[in-house]
Design a protein around this motif. Structure first.
Motif: not given
Ligand SMILES: Cc1cc2nc3c(=O)[nH]c(=O)nc-3n(C[C@H](O)[C@H](O)[C@H](O)COP(=O)(O)OP(=O)(O)OC[C@H]3O[C@@H](n4cnc5c(N)ncnc54)[C@H](O)[C@@H]3O)c2cc1C
Ligand code: SF4
Lengths: 395, 64
Positions: A173, A185, A200
């Protein structure tokens, strides 16, 4: 003591804070501030925020407040001779000192093999920011390499300016290494909501270019992501090369003792300085604006007090980041946390306070859009409060 | 001594409040600095200068 000649190398946040504090604490001898950049000293955090967006003119970044010093701009220190107590500059001249403060900060890390390729940018200096801002006016597709704060802030600004934006990071993330997966996130979600394409777990292997201009990046596995403008935001490295062979200990930065003394009459402050936490003995090098100011003040105090009376530098690190309408604030050190608890608000509300644990104590407090409330949690970090007391209190 | 703050520069760090709580506070909603005393008494001068210096946004100006 006070008529000693103090030379500070690096005319940015840490160097200026040192100079200002030296005068404030009564140093009335000669004071020389040497800086490589030709611009008058300025503040860096707005570079990826208000300066990049165009909201602020560069004049607003000026760092002022110290009078009565010899400011030598456009002068790069290239060598240190601790025996002769002299700094050699790139024009060949030598500057003698009684006490030296190294505040040469850090520079942006670059991807190898990208020199001279058009459309590839980094963001560390005012010139970098002005060049990127100029490049954004044509509303090109911007691809940000790296999931750190600077890149994420630039991505947010570019979206607000109407550019298509892709963010590529090799971690799970963006900012997840600092904030943990849950908050990472949430921020990735925020960027996606604003139209950023977020990749990612994708390591960029090289920049693809045609006729001297970047056209995209190739990520591990062979996929090519196309973009006409690339911002490489993969962190910074300390400016220590000029100190090579001087006898100072150089590792990840200038290695100082607890009092920020580096040996041989030399002190260090800011992004370039590494020092051991007196509580744990673990070395830190912090790249935060507040730390640069605090260390500058600490060095000034210790330098004037003399080595025997110098005291250890302790701090609760503080950093912030602005992305869209979110303000993220961090007290303490979040890296390598064993546990993370949201204690106020929630990711769903987009405002929260989270506490981080390491080795059984509170190591950090992170706030998102809960600015004043977060300050109340700073003491838990400063006192290294036992984690059990916190989670029992919250339960 | 006379203090001014540039509210639009303030990032709500609250470092000023930690150093000089009698001179600075923060708004509840957005954390922006509140100047409690634009001409603090002599006893507050050192703390005020220190606050101006630790402010990471260089938002506090001290004159005199
Ligand atoms: C885009 C961007 C956004 C940021 N945003 C935030 C934020 O939101 N919050 C936060 O807390 N921090 C932020 N930071 C980090 C913060 O700006 C730094 O921690 C701070 O600038 C460190 O100050 P410094 O004086 O130690 O080093 P620097 O700012 O790196 O300054 C060092 C100076 O020394 C000069 N120099 C280097 N080598 C030599 C030499 N050999 N001779 C002479 N001069 C030399 C350099 O030219 C430079 O001017 C941001 C940084 C960047 C780049
Ligand atoms: S220290 Fe500076 S940025 Fe922080 S609240 Fe005070 S004025 Fe604002």
């Amino acid at each position: 003591m006070t008529n000693r000649r103090v030379v500070v190398v690096g005319a940015s946040a840490a160097g200026l804070a040192t100079a200002e504090a030296l005068r404030r604490f009564g140093h009335d001898g000669p004071l020389v501030l040497i800086g490589e950049e030709t611009h008058p000293p300025y503040d860096r955090p707005p570079l990826s925020k208000q300066l990049l967006s165009g909201a602020w003119h560069p004049d607003k970044l000026a760092l002022t407040g110290v009078g009565d010093l010899e400011l030598r701009l456009g002068a790069e220190a290239i060598e240190l001779d601790v025996d002769a107590r002299q700094v050699r500059l790139d024009d060949g001249s030598r500057v003698g000192y009684d006490d030296l403060v190294v505040a040469t900060g850090a520079r942006a890390r670059r991807l190898p093999g990208t020199d001279g390729i058009g459309g590839v940018h980094v963001l560390r200096t005012l010139d970098d920011a002005l060049a990127l801002r100029e490049a954004l006016t044509a509303k090109p597709h911007l691809l940000v390499v790296g999931g750190g704060f600077v890149g994420a802030e630039a991505a947010a600004v570019a979206r607000e300016l109407g550019c298509p934006v892709t963010l590529v990071t090799d971690i799970a993330q963006p900012m997840g290494d600092v904030l943990g997966t849950e908050l990472g996130a949430m921020l990735a979600g925020l960027h996606r909501e604003h139209g950023v394409v977020v990749h990612t777990g994708a390591a960029v292997e090289e920049i693809v270019h045609e006729r001297g201009r970047a056209s995209g990046v190739r990520v591990k596995g062979g996929t090519t992501l196309e973009a006409g403008l690339i911002l490489v935001g993969i962190g910074a490295q300390p400016n220590v090369e000029w100190l090579g062979g001087s006898g100072l200990t150089l590792g990840n930065g200038v290695e100082c003792d607890e009092t920020l003394y580096a040996g041989h009459g030399v002190w260090a402050a800011g992004d370039v300085a590494s020092w051991p936490d007196p509580r744990t003995g673990v070395r830190h090098r912090i790249e935060h604006r507040t730390n640069a100011g605090e260390q500058g003040i600490a060095v000034a105090r210790n330098l004037l007090a003399g080595r025997a009376a110098a005291t250890a530098f302790t701090t609760v690190p503080y950093v912030w980041s602005d992305q869209y309408d979110r303000k993220i604030q961090i007290y303490g050190s979040t890296r390598g946390a064993d546990d993370i608890r949201v204690v106020e608000g929630s990711t769903g509300e987009g405002r929260l306070i989270a506490l981080y644990a390491k080795n059984g104590v509170v190591s950090a407090a992170v706030g998102i859009n809960m600015i004043r409330a977060l300050r109340g949690y700073r003491a838990l970090v400063a006192d290294a409060a036992p984690w059990t007391s916190v989670i029992e209190g919250a339960a | 001594m006379e203090i001014t703050v540039e509210e639009d520069k303030c990032v709500g760090a609250g470092q000023c409040v930690l150093v000089a709580p009698e001179v600075f506070d923060q708004r509840d909603d957005d954390g922006i600095v509140i100047l409690l005393d634009a001409r603090p008494p002599a006893a507050q001068h050192d703390a005020t200068r220190q606050a101006a210096q630790v402010c990471p946004a260089a938002a506090i100006l001290v004159r005199g």
